[in-house]
Each structure stands twice: as C-alpha cells, then as structure tokens.
Design a protein around this motif. Structure first.
Motif, PDB file in Angstrom:
ATOM      1  N   ASN A  39       0.848  -1.188   0.000  1.00  0.00           N
ATOM      2  CA  ASN A  39       0.000   0.000   0.000  1.00  0.00           C
ATOM      3  C   ASN A  39       0.884   1.238   0.000  1.00  0.00           C
ATOM      4  O   ASN A  39       1.949   1.240   0.624  1.00  0.00           O
ATOM      5  CB  ASN A  39      -0.900   0.029   1.239  1.00  0.00           C
TER       6      ASN A  39
ATOM      7  N   THR B 229       0.531   5.668  -0.002  1.00  0.00           N
ATOM      8  CA  THR B 229      -0.216   6.922  -0.034  1.00  0.00           C
ATOM      9  C   THR B 229       0.753   8.049  -0.320  1.00  0.00           C
ATOM     10  O   THR B 229       1.818   8.124   0.295  1.00  0.00           O
ATOM     11  CB  THR B 229      -0.935   7.177   1.303  1.00  0.00           C
TER      12      THR B 229
ATOM     13  N   HIS C  85      -8.324   0.231 -11.713  1.00  0.00           N
ATOM     14  CA  HIS C  85      -9.020   1.208 -10.892  1.00  0.00           C
ATOM     15  C   HIS C  85     -10.096   0.515 -10.077  1.00  0.00           C
ATOM     16  O   HIS C  85     -10.584  -0.564 -10.470  1.00  0.00           O
ATOM     17  CB  HIS C  85      -9.628   2.307 -11.765  1.00  0.00           C
TER      18      HIS C  85
ATOM     19  N   PRO D 271      -4.236  12.573  -8.425  1.00  0.00           N
ATOM     20  CA  PRO D 271      -5.275  11.703  -7.832  1.00  0.00           C
ATOM     21  C   PRO D 271      -5.839  10.668  -8.795  1.00  0.00           C
ATOM     22  O   PRO D 271      -6.211   9.570  -8.378  1.00  0.00           O
ATOM     23  CB  PRO D 271      -6.349  12.701  -7.385  1.00  0.00           C
TER      24      PRO D 271
ATOM     25  N   SER E 141      -4.596   7.064  -8.705  1.00  0.00           N
ATOM     26  CA  SER E 141      -5.009   6.160  -7.625  1.00  0.00           C
ATOM     27  C   SER E 141      -5.617   4.899  -8.231  1.00  0.00           C
ATOM     28  O   SER E 141      -6.607   4.963  -8.974  1.00  0.00           O
ATOM     29  CB  SER E 141      -6.029   6.843  -6.705  1.00  0.00           C
TER      30      SER E 141
ATOM     31  N   SER F 244      -1.522  -1.047  -3.910  1.00  0.00           N
ATOM     32  CA  SER F 244      -2.638  -0.114  -3.895  1.00  0.00           C
ATOM     33  C   SER F 244      -2.112   1.299  -3.661  1.00  0.00           C
ATOM     34  O   SER F 244      -1.556   1.599  -2.608  1.00  0.00           O
ATOM     35  CB  SER F 244      -3.634  -0.495  -2.803  1.00  0.00           C
TER      36      SER F 244
ATOM     37  N   THR G 227      -2.787   5.385  -3.437  1.00  0.00           N
ATOM     38  CA  THR G 227      -3.740   6.487  -3.231  1.00  0.00           C
ATOM     39  C   THR G 227      -2.970   7.783  -3.304  1.00  0.00           C
ATOM     40  O   THR G 227      -1.991   7.973  -2.578  1.00  0.00           O
ATOM     41  CB  THR G 227      -4.436   6.382  -1.863  1.00  0.00           C
TER      42      THR G 227
END
Lengths: 109, 111
Positions: free
Chosen positions: A10, A12, A38, A79, A82, A104, A106
């Motif tokens: 993950n 971010t 997506h 964005p 993502s 993943s 973001t």
C-alpha cells in the motif's frame, strides 16, 4: 507459491510526488507486464517489457533481467493515478503469466 | 480498448447450480485466458486456450471446465458452483503469449 513479489503493498502519496513501485521475481522470464486496475474497474496493461526501459507520459517502467527486478515510476503523481498496480511475468519455460498481489496507490490532492 | 466482452457482468447463484460465463472477442486473437481474482491472491489462471478446441489447465482449474468451438468465444463452466468459487472472473486475450488484453470482468456470488 507466488513467484512474483511486489512492494510496497500500500502506498499513499501527496499530489505531485514521485512514486516508485517495485516487482521482484524468481525465474527467468520472456515478458513482464505492468497492469493498472481502478477500483471496481477493469485491468489495463500499461507496459510490456522484456528489457530496458519504456516511457509513456508520466509513467516509466524499467527492468533489470540479471537482477530479476522491475520498477514502475510515476512522476508528478495525480489523484487519477489512484489504482492498484499489478506486476505480471511470463516465465521462459512456461506458458502462463504469474501475477503479484498488487500495490494499492492512493494519491491525495 | 481491445474488443473483448464478458457476459454476464454480474451473477448471483446458489450452491450446486451450473454456471457458464462467456468471453467474446472481435480481435481474432489466438490466445484466450480465464482468470479469477481474489483478495490476497492476485490473479490466478484457471484455463487457457491456444486455438480453437485447444485448451489447457492453469493453476486453479479444479471445478472448472472450458470450451472454445470458435475463435471468438471462450466459455467457462462451473459444473456445480460452490461458495469457494465466489470471485471476480476476468477473461484475457492475446495475439501472442506475451500479450494480454483484459475483459471488464464478471462478479460471481455463490450463495
């Protein structure tokens, strides 16, 4: 046994950041794909690599055959980047792809 | 996008019932694949085809059969659906073994 390992699982990031996703595999391969998925969506192949480096817009993919490693870079992240990014390899001796479990990503505005 | 469709896109069924998923392509690609996608496992190959009437098993083929009677269609059948077959199923096609274009996916829920 999954022959393809991705890191991180993950990620971010703030909008504008440079992003790197890594893929390591354990066997000799004839091709490697970077796929994008997506949320709730289909799967799209971003790159197919057998050597070197490819670039498309803000995305760059590299592969080191000797080290059995590939990276996907996203410059100036947005964005809309993502998504889940998946690495897939086709072994030299096989006739089917093996897939990582995905990273993943973001990107926060 | 490659011309590849899957039907149905969503299905709810009961344990023990037969289910057939269809993958249709308009690209005349030789190779066709069925995958399932489950959390924590990534995509796994169920069966694939390398030509009309030529199919072979993937790593998770138990409980599934396939047929390819013409280039454009690849059918995946669950003879007697089980709850463990609840998943998202993706079809993919390829001109060569190295290429992969994915369909939109089918969400299957077995109750």
């Amino acid at each position: 046994k999954n022959e393809v390992e991705q890191s991180p699982q993950n990620l971010t990031a703030q909008e504008g950041e440079f992003i790197t996703i890594n893929c390591s595999y354990s066997v000799g391969i004839s091709a490697l794909h970077w796929l994008q998925q997506h949320p709730g969506g289909g799967i799209v192949s971003l790159f197919m690599l057998s050597s070197g480096k490819k670039k498309h817009g803000r995305l760059i993919a590299t592969i080191n055959i000797q080290e059995k490693h590939s990276s996907l870079h996203i410059t100036a992240s947005h964005p809309r980047d993502s998504a889940v990014y998946i690495c897939a390899v086709l072994p030299n001796t096989g006739n089917q792809f093996y897939f990582g479990t995905g990273t993943s990503l973001t990107v926060i505005p | 996008d490659a011309g590849i469709t899957q039907s149905p896109r969503h299905k709810v069924t009961e344990t023990g019932t037969p289910v057939t998923l269809r993958c249709h392509q308009t690209e005349n690609h030789r190779y066709m694949y069925w995958y399932r996608q489950d959390p924590g496992h990534g995509l796994r190959l169920i069966h694939y085809s390398y030509g009309v009437k030529d199919t072979d098993k993937g790593e998770v083929s138990d409980g599934y059969s396939v047929s390819r009677s013409k280039t454009e269609d690849f059918l995946l059948t669950l003879e007697s659906a089980t709850s463990s077959q609840t998943s998202v199923y993706f079809c993919a096609i390829g001109r060569s073994q190295e290429t992969q274009y994915f369909g939109p996916g089918t969400r299957l829920l077995v109750l």
